[in-house]
Design an enzyme around this catalytic site. Structure first.
Site, PDB file in Angstrom:
ATOM      1  N   ALA A 156       0.848  -1.200   0.000  1.00 29.12           N
ATOM      2  CA  ALA A 156       0.000   0.000   0.000  1.00 29.12           C
ATOM      3  C   ALA A 156       0.882   1.248   0.000  1.00 29.12           C
ATOM      4  O   ALA A 156       1.947   1.264   0.613  1.00 29.12           O
ATOM      5  CB  ALA A 156      -0.904   0.003   1.220  1.00 29.12           C
ATOM      6  N   LYS A 157       0.418   2.254  -0.693  1.00 28.84           N
ATOM      7  CA  LYS A 157       1.155   3.513  -0.720  1.00 28.84           C
ATOM      8  C   LYS A 157       0.417   4.453   0.236  1.00 28.84           C
ATOM      9  O   LYS A 157      -0.454   5.226  -0.176  1.00 28.84           O
ATOM     10  CB  LYS A 157       1.153   4.050  -2.159  1.00 28.84           C
ATOM     11  CG  LYS A 157       2.245   5.023  -2.469  1.00 28.84           C
ATOM     12  CD  LYS A 157       2.376   5.212  -3.973  1.00 28.84           C
ATOM     13  CE  LYS A 157       3.234   6.397  -4.313  1.00 28.84           C
ATOM     14  NZ  LYS A 157       4.586   6.387  -3.768  1.00 28.84           N
ATOM     15  N   ALA A 158       0.726   4.302   1.521  1.00 26.78           N
ATOM     16  CA  ALA A 158      -0.007   5.027   2.552  1.00 26.78           C
ATOM     17  C   ALA A 158       0.906   6.035   3.246  1.00 26.78           C
ATOM     18  O   ALA A 158       2.089   5.754   3.482  1.00 26.78           O
ATOM     19  CB  ALA A 158      -0.566   4.045   3.574  1.00 26.78           C
ATOM     20  N   TYR A 162       5.463   6.178   5.075  1.00 23.53           N
ATOM     21  CA  TYR A 162       6.632   6.894   4.565  1.00 23.53           C
ATOM     22  C   TYR A 162       7.567   7.403   5.654  1.00 23.53           C
ATOM     23  O   TYR A 162       8.672   7.876   5.359  1.00 23.53           O
ATOM     24  CB  TYR A 162       6.210   7.990   3.588  1.00 23.53           C
ATOM     25  CG  TYR A 162       6.013   7.361   2.222  1.00 23.53           C
ATOM     26  CD1 TYR A 162       7.051   7.306   1.313  1.00 23.53           C
ATOM     27  CD2 TYR A 162       4.820   6.718   1.899  1.00 23.53           C
ATOM     28  CE1 TYR A 162       6.904   6.665   0.090  1.00 23.53           C
ATOM     29  CE2 TYR A 162       4.667   6.067   0.689  1.00 23.53           C
ATOM     30  CZ  TYR A 162       5.717   6.047  -0.214  1.00 23.53           C
ATOM     31  OH  TYR A 162       5.580   5.383  -1.409  1.00 23.53           O
TER      32      TYR A 162
END
Ligand code: PPE
Length: 311
Positions: A156-158, A162
């Site tokens: 997931a690019k959540a 990051y």
């Protein structure tokens, strides 16, 4: 940063400086956002978004992973983005759609909080610089490991995820390197802070699989297809950290960075210490694909309409 005129916010085109959120926005406190990084290029067929649908699909996958319902359809997001680029009069730009838990309540149970969606577009140069792309970058193997599937959701690019990339990036920067390379939780090669990694040895190109906790990059997928079309074998397999010092070539791929050779890892030259022949050949075709110069990859481009459709 380079400003543009409008940002799309929950269905409206808002002037750049008015695109604000409340300080009690849930995502600001807990990282409850999912986003994408997409690019529009000035191509042979006019401004066009590279692999637009694939990015939108990944946005929805990321949202689902965190129980977020995006209150717009894929097609609404697609047309809003095209329209936004046209309204801003941009020919090439970076595109950042972000869905996030908004303002409403605090606390860790998020499911009652509305999901907001904004899309911003602006001119953004290459992440690791034009010189990095030309000459290669110096990388450091991070002491931080990439988030594992036992703690978070690597595919997931959540937003919150990051913090892991940021720790690695700052560590590398403070030590004088351009980029960090992260190993996964079992010590295999994973990826850069915002890029996937490829390793070339004896003419064979390898890249880590999903099971190495990577973000399944769309640039990575494009390079795998281009390499295959060029007759190269691409092996998707776990890569031991020990393989990095003996690689002939290493390069990174990502939307913001595009494709970047790695010329040094932990102060040792990679191969001959400058971009190698396979890296350079792939990069040339990739550039052509991004700019619509290669017919074979035209399907990857979503053209921006010449003029805004309204207002
Ligand atoms: N891994 C990570 C962790 C990552 O953030 C990216 C993209 C990739 C791999 C490559 O994915 P793709 O762009 O689909 O090929 N990083 C985005 C955000 C970077 C940022 O600094 O912000 C990007 O490149 O847009």
């Amino acid at each position: 940063m380079e400003q543009s005129d409008f940002i799309w916010m929950n269905g409206e085109y808002v002037p750049w400086q008015d695109a604000q959120v409340h300080v009690l926005t849930h995502a600001l406190h807990y990282g409850t956002s999912v986003f994408e990084g997409v690019r529009c290029y000035d191509t042979e067929i006019g401004p066009a978004i590279f692999r637009h649908q694939d990015h939108i699909d990944r946005l929805f996958r990321s949202a689902e992973a965190y129980f977020m319902e995006i209150p717009y359809s894929r097609e609404e997001i697609r047309t809003a983005t095209l329209e936004l680029i046209a309204r801003n009069g941009l020919r090439s730009c970076y595109i950042r759609p972000i869905a996030y838990r908004g303002y409403g309540s605090m606390g860790l149970f998020p499911l009652t909080i509305d999901v907001d969606l904004t899309i911003a577009v602006w001119e953004w140069g290459l992440y690791l610089g034009e010189d990095g792309k030309r000459d290669g970058v110096r990388a450091k193997i991070s002491s931080w490991r990439r988030i594992s599937p036992e703690t978070l959701i690597p595919y997931a690019k959540a937003g919150g995820q990051y913090l892991n990339s940021i720790l690695a990036k700052v560590e590398a920067h403070k030590a004088g390197y351009d980029e960090a390379l992260l190993l996964d939780h079992v010590g295999n090669v994973c990826e850069g802070t915002g890029e996937n990694i490829f390793v070339v040895r004896d003419g064979v190109i390898s890249t880590p699989p999903m099971t190495s906790s990577i973000l399944e990059g769309i640039s990575r997928d494009s390079i795998i297809k281009i390499a295959a079309d060029m007759g190269h074998e691409v092996v998707v397999r776990e890569i031991a950290a020990d393989e990095l010092p003996i690689a002939d070539e290493v390069f990174l791929t990502g939307t913001a960075a595009e494709m970047v050779p790695v010329r040094e890892i932990d102060d040792r030259p990679v191969g001959i210490g400058k971009p190698g022949p396979i890296t350079k050949a792939l990069l040339a075709v990739y550039e052509d694909a991004l700019h619509g110069r290669d017919e074979r990859y035209r399907d990857w481009l979503d053209p921006v309409p010449a003029t805004p459709t309204s207002g």
